[in-house]
Design a protein around this motif. Structure first.
Motif, mmCIF file in Angstrom:
data_model
loop_
_atom_site.group_PDB
_atom_site.id
_atom_site.type_symbol
_atom_site.label_atom_id
_atom_site.label_comp_id
_atom_site.label_asym_id
_atom_site.label_seq_id
_atom_site.Cartn_x
_atom_site.Cartn_y
_atom_site.Cartn_z
ATOM 1 N N HIS A 261 -8.153 24.876 -16.937
ATOM 2 C CA HIS A 261 -9.921 23.584 -17.020
ATOM 3 C C HIS A 261 -10.363 22.464 -16.182
ATOM 4 C CE1 HIS A 261 -6.437 21.285 -15.098
ATOM 5 N NE2 HIS A 261 -6.698 19.577 -15.164
ATOM 6 N N PHE B 255 -13.787 24.645 -15.883
ATOM 7 C CA PHE B 255 -14.079 24.122 -17.192
ATOM 8 C C PHE B 255 -14.694 22.563 -16.720
ATOM 9 C CE2 PHE B 255 -14.619 22.626 -21.631
ATOM 10 C CZ PHE B 255 -15.102 23.694 -21.999
ATOM 11 N N SER B 256 -14.021 21.452 -16.146
ATOM 12 C CA SER B 256 -14.817 20.545 -16.442
ATOM 13 C C SER B 256 -16.240 20.941 -14.884
ATOM 14 C CB SER B 256 -13.928 19.767 -15.390
ATOM 15 O OG SER B 256 -14.412 18.347 -14.952
ATOM 16 N N PHE C 127 -21.791 28.894 -22.284
ATOM 17 C CA PHE C 127 -20.652 28.890 -22.807
ATOM 18 C C PHE C 127 -21.538 28.390 -24.097
ATOM 19 C CE2 PHE C 127 -17.598 27.228 -19.121
ATOM 20 C CZ PHE C 127 -17.003 28.352 -19.912
ATOM 21 N N LEU D 138 -11.741 30.824 -26.107
ATOM 22 C CA LEU D 138 -12.133 31.062 -24.839
ATOM 23 C C LEU D 138 -11.129 33.229 -25.056
ATOM 24 C CD1 LEU D 138 -10.776 28.164 -22.724
ATOM 25 C CD2 LEU D 138 -13.155 29.051 -22.990
ATOM 26 N N SER E 150 -15.338 32.746 -21.726
ATOM 27 C CA SER E 150 -15.960 32.506 -23.062
ATOM 28 C C SER E 150 -16.214 34.080 -23.608
ATOM 29 C CB SER E 150 -16.984 31.638 -22.646
ATOM 30 O OG SER E 150 -17.501 31.114 -24.534
ATOM 31 N N LEU F 298 -7.092 21.259 -22.277
ATOM 32 C CA LEU F 298 -8.492 22.055 -22.892
ATOM 33 C C LEU F 298 -8.480 21.658 -24.100
ATOM 34 C CD1 LEU F 298 -8.818 25.740 -20.330
ATOM 35 C CD2 LEU F 298 -10.381 23.606 -20.678
ATOM 36 N N ALA G 65 -11.504 23.941 -25.500
ATOM 37 C CA ALA G 65 -11.586 24.691 -25.520
ATOM 38 C C ALA G 65 -10.619 25.015 -25.923
ATOM 39 C CB ALA G 65 -12.011 25.244 -23.964
#
Length: 274
Positions: A121, A124-125, A137, A174, A196, A237, A272
Motif C-alpha cells: 500500500h 502503490f501510494s 496501472f 493486482l 498490476s 489497498l 487495488a
C-alpha cells in the motif's frame, strides 16, 4: 522537403533549438523501453545513450529521446552518462522505506531476525505521484477490464466488497507472485512480489518486491510473521485509504510511520485488489 541524414541531421540537432524534457508531457515508448532495459541491467547506460542517439540520427526528436542522447555530453564523457540519466529521469522517484519485521527463523545464535518488507500500500501510494502511473496501472482500461470480467460469470466477483459506486473506474486488479530463486550453489531465496494485471510492461519489469528470505534460514513460522504484515498492507489497498490501525488491530499512535497519513486517500480515489 529534403530528408536529412547522418552528419547533416546531427548538425541540425546540435546547432538548432534543442528540445527539452517537458514535465507532464507525453512519454516516449522507445525511451521507456530503453530506460527499462537499463534499469533491469540488460544494457549499460552507455549503450542506452548510444541507442537513443541513433534514434535521433534517424529523425526522432521526442524530448525524452533527445535528453537520453545528450547524456554525458552527447557521449563524450561516458563516466557521466549514468549520473545524467539519474538526474533527468530518476530524480523524482522515491521508494518508501521498507518496514522492519521481526521474524522467527533458523539461526544458530537467535531464533529472531529483522527482515525488511516493502509494504504494497505504501508503494502503490508513492507510485501514484509519478507521471507514468497510468503506464504501470492503465487507468483508462479499468472499466472495460471489469466489464469483461463480469461477463465470465466468475463467482468470486459476486458480492465482492470492492463493488461500490464507480468501482469499475477506480479499482486496479493486482497479482501476487511467490517463487524460489537460486542465489548460491547451496541455497535459494523465496521471493514474493506483486504488480498490476494490466500494464504496458512485461510481468518481470512490472513486479514490485515485497520481501525475500533464504531457504536455509526459513522455519515454518518465518513467512507467517512476514505475511501478517503483508496481509495487513493489502487491506488499505482495497479500501483506497491509508490504514488507521496497525497489523495487531490497535489504533495508530504518534510516532508510527503511518500516523500522519492515516485515513487519507492512497492514490486520488484509486484502489487495488488481488
Amino acid at each position: 522537403m529534403k530528408r536529412l541524414r547522418g552528419w547533416q541531421l546531427e548538425r541540425e540537432l546540435t546547432t538548432g533549438k534543442k528540445p527539452t524534457l517537458e514535465k507532464g508531457g507525453s512519454t516516449s515508448k522507445l525511451a521507456t523501453a530503453l530506460l527499462s532495459l537499463w534499469a533491469h541491467g540488460k544494457i549499460s547506460a552507455v549503450t542506452c545513450r548510444w541507442l537513443a542517439e541513433c534514434a535521433t540520427l534517424d529523425g526522432c526528436q521526442h524530448p525524452e529521446i533527445c535528453t537520453l542522447a545528450k547524456a554525458g555530453g552527447h557521449g563524450l564523457y561516458e563516466g557521466n552518462i549514468h549520473r545524467d540519466i539519474l538526474t533527468n529521469f530518476v530524480k523524482d522517484v522515491f521508494v518508501p522505506d521498507p518496514m522492519e519485521v521481526t521474524v522467527r527463523c533458523l539461526n544458530t545464535k537467535t531464533l529472531k531476525k529483522g527482515e525488511a518488507v516493502f509494504l504494497p500500500h505504501m508503494m502503490f501510494s508513492q507510485l501514484a505521484t509519478l507521471n507514468n502511473f497510468n503506464q504501470l496501472f492503465p487507468l483508462e482500461d479499468l472499466e472495460r477490464f471489469w466489464t469483461l470480467a463480469e461477463q465470465t460469470g466468475d463467482e468470486r466477483l459476486q458480492g465482492h466488497p470492492m463493488k461500490v459506486q464507480n468501482w469499475k473506474k477506480f479499482t486496479v486488479p493486482l497479482f501476487l507472485h511467490g517463487d524460489g530463486v537460486q542465489y548460491a550453489s547451496t541455497n535459494s531465496l523465496m521471493v514474493y512480489s506483486w504488480g498490476s494485471l494490466m500494464t504496458c510492461f512485461s510481468s518481470l519489469q512490472s513486479k514490485f518486491l515485497i520481501s525475500c528470505f533464504p531457504k536455509t534460514a526459513t522455519c515454518k513460522e518465518t513467512w507467517d510473521d512476514i505475511m501478517k504484515e503483508v496481509t495487513w498492507s493489502f487491506r488499505p489497498l482495497l479500501a483506497g485509504t491509508h490504514p488507521t490501525h496497525d497489523s495487531a488491530g490497535k489504533p495508530l499512535k504518534k510516532g508510527s510511520p503511518f500516523f500522519e497519513k492515516k485515513g487519507k486517500p492512497l492514490a486520488s480515489g484509486y484502489k487495488a485488489v488481488l
